[in-house]
Write an enzyme that holds these catalytic residues in place. Sequence first.
Site, short mmCIF file in Angstrom:
data_model
loop_
_atom_site.label_atom_id
_atom_site.label_comp_id
_atom_site.label_asym_id
_atom_site.label_seq_id
_atom_site.Cartn_x
_atom_site.Cartn_y
_atom_site.Cartn_z
N SER A 185 57.40 63.36 1.83
CA SER A 185 58.75 62.85 1.63
C SER A 185 59.31 62.16 2.88
O SER A 185 58.77 61.17 3.35
CB SER A 185 59.65 64.00 1.16
OG SER A 185 60.92 63.54 0.77
N ASP B 109 63.65 57.01 0.87
CA ASP B 109 62.84 57.78 1.81
C ASP B 109 61.37 57.47 1.56
O ASP B 109 61.03 56.61 0.74
CB ASP B 109 63.14 59.27 1.71
CG ASP B 109 62.72 59.88 0.39
OD1 ASP B 109 62.57 59.12 -0.60
OD2 ASP B 109 62.54 61.11 0.31
N ASP C 255 58.86 58.77 0.03
CA ASP C 255 58.24 58.84 -1.30
C ASP C 255 59.15 58.31 -2.40
O ASP C 255 58.82 58.42 -3.58
CB ASP C 255 57.77 60.27 -1.61
CG ASP C 255 58.91 61.24 -1.85
OD1 ASP C 255 60.00 61.03 -1.29
OD2 ASP C 255 58.71 62.22 -2.59
N ASP D 224 62.11 59.12 -3.69
CA ASP D 224 62.87 59.92 -4.65
C ASP D 224 64.30 60.19 -4.21
O ASP D 224 65.06 60.85 -4.92
CB ASP D 224 62.15 61.22 -5.00
CG ASP D 224 62.05 62.20 -3.84
OD1 ASP D 224 62.41 61.82 -2.70
OD2 ASP D 224 61.61 63.35 -4.07
#
EC number: 5.4.2.10
Length: 450
Positions: free
Chosen positions: A107, A246, A248, A250
């Site tokens: 993340s 960010d 990833d 999400d």
Amino acid sequence: MGRKYFGTDGVRGRVGDSTITPEFVMRLGYAAGVTLVGREQLPPGERPAILIGKDTRISGYMLEAALEAGFAAAGVDVMLAGPVPTPAVAYLTRALRLQAGVVISASHNPYDDNGIKFFSANGTKLPDALEEEIEFRVDQPMVCAEASRLGKARRIVDAAGRYVEFCKSAFPNEFDLRGYRIVLDCAHGAAYHIGPSVFHELGAEVIPLGVEPNGLNINDQVGATHPQTLRSAVLANKADFGIALDGDGDRVVMVDGDGELYDGDKLLYVIAASRQAEGRLEGVVGTLMSNLGLERAIGRLGLAFARAKVGDRYVLETMHERGWRLGGENSGHIICLDRHTTGDGIVSALQVIAALIKGQCTLATACADLVFYPQKLINVPLAAGFDWRSDERIDQARSDAELELGEQGRVLLRPSGTEPLLRVMVEGKDGSQVERLARHIADCVRHASV
């Protein structure tokens, strides 16, 4: 059963440490394959299949190969999506009717961290009980499938393009983005080749940032955790607003044309107010970290507000329990269940923009009735094995602060799910009081933990 390997968002750690190694990840893939596949009733001769996606970290190649080997040993076929956002894995798993999806990502963390998280066939995070079952199997001997039953791997054709179309479909057909100048920061992460396409194809002039990943620069002074980069670019380019994802993809934060930052709490409010005006909402789910100002502003809209534990999985669980369709975290995880099964930075940004177009307003005017309470968050390192919950000094400091704040504030002590830290949060109407109380409690924790 306790949780040994899984934290609040899957298995995560420093590459090369105990859990983020090829050997462990292969065992994890095998354990997940056996666990998840055992729950599926497939036609005779048909092998189960699992999707793997990843972000842009250099370690993703190594861990992808390890996962692939583990799944193959369990008799599971693997479909490789390459670098795609976490919500793309959730979408593609569901759209392709696969048994599960796996994301290789840490993340918003730096490149030398990585992690593994799983999605069910429905595109939702796995429940705690199922993760604990996988953990149990990780520590059991691997029994490789017969040669004729081993899994195979293949790449998905145009996984990114399919997800681009999905994101565009989440934006109202009657609107487009022509005339908007948007700065989009993709954090050198999984959305680097997807985010710009979505907003460009909807008509916007896109000024991209963080779209040159090299395996080592993900989240490095870019993305949702470093909004100052976005702010500078918005002001320099005289953009209408900026969007930062960010690593990833999400979570999302935004910056308006004046450089003002809008975190997850503010964006959640914009979406909630717009949908309430249309009579499409009953309540909103936040977390223990959501600002008191958000809770009270949601109440003024005539909506109920519930707090879940920190973590988008717990927000989603509370949403399902109450039958509500909107929830999120101040970090920028926003879940719109009428659009997706999980948090999605691109889709959430599009919901905010749609709300602004419908209301013919700016981010500033949309948030005019939202007054945040000053909030101070301090991360305090904890010594190994220290039980902060049973320490009388910490308990007394918290009680004293709560008594002083009364109904005009709150205190929250929360351990990190991924690091040996205690998060000390104090919130109230008086900023100087909040700062003083937070520092006092943090000092007590430091001294007690020595």
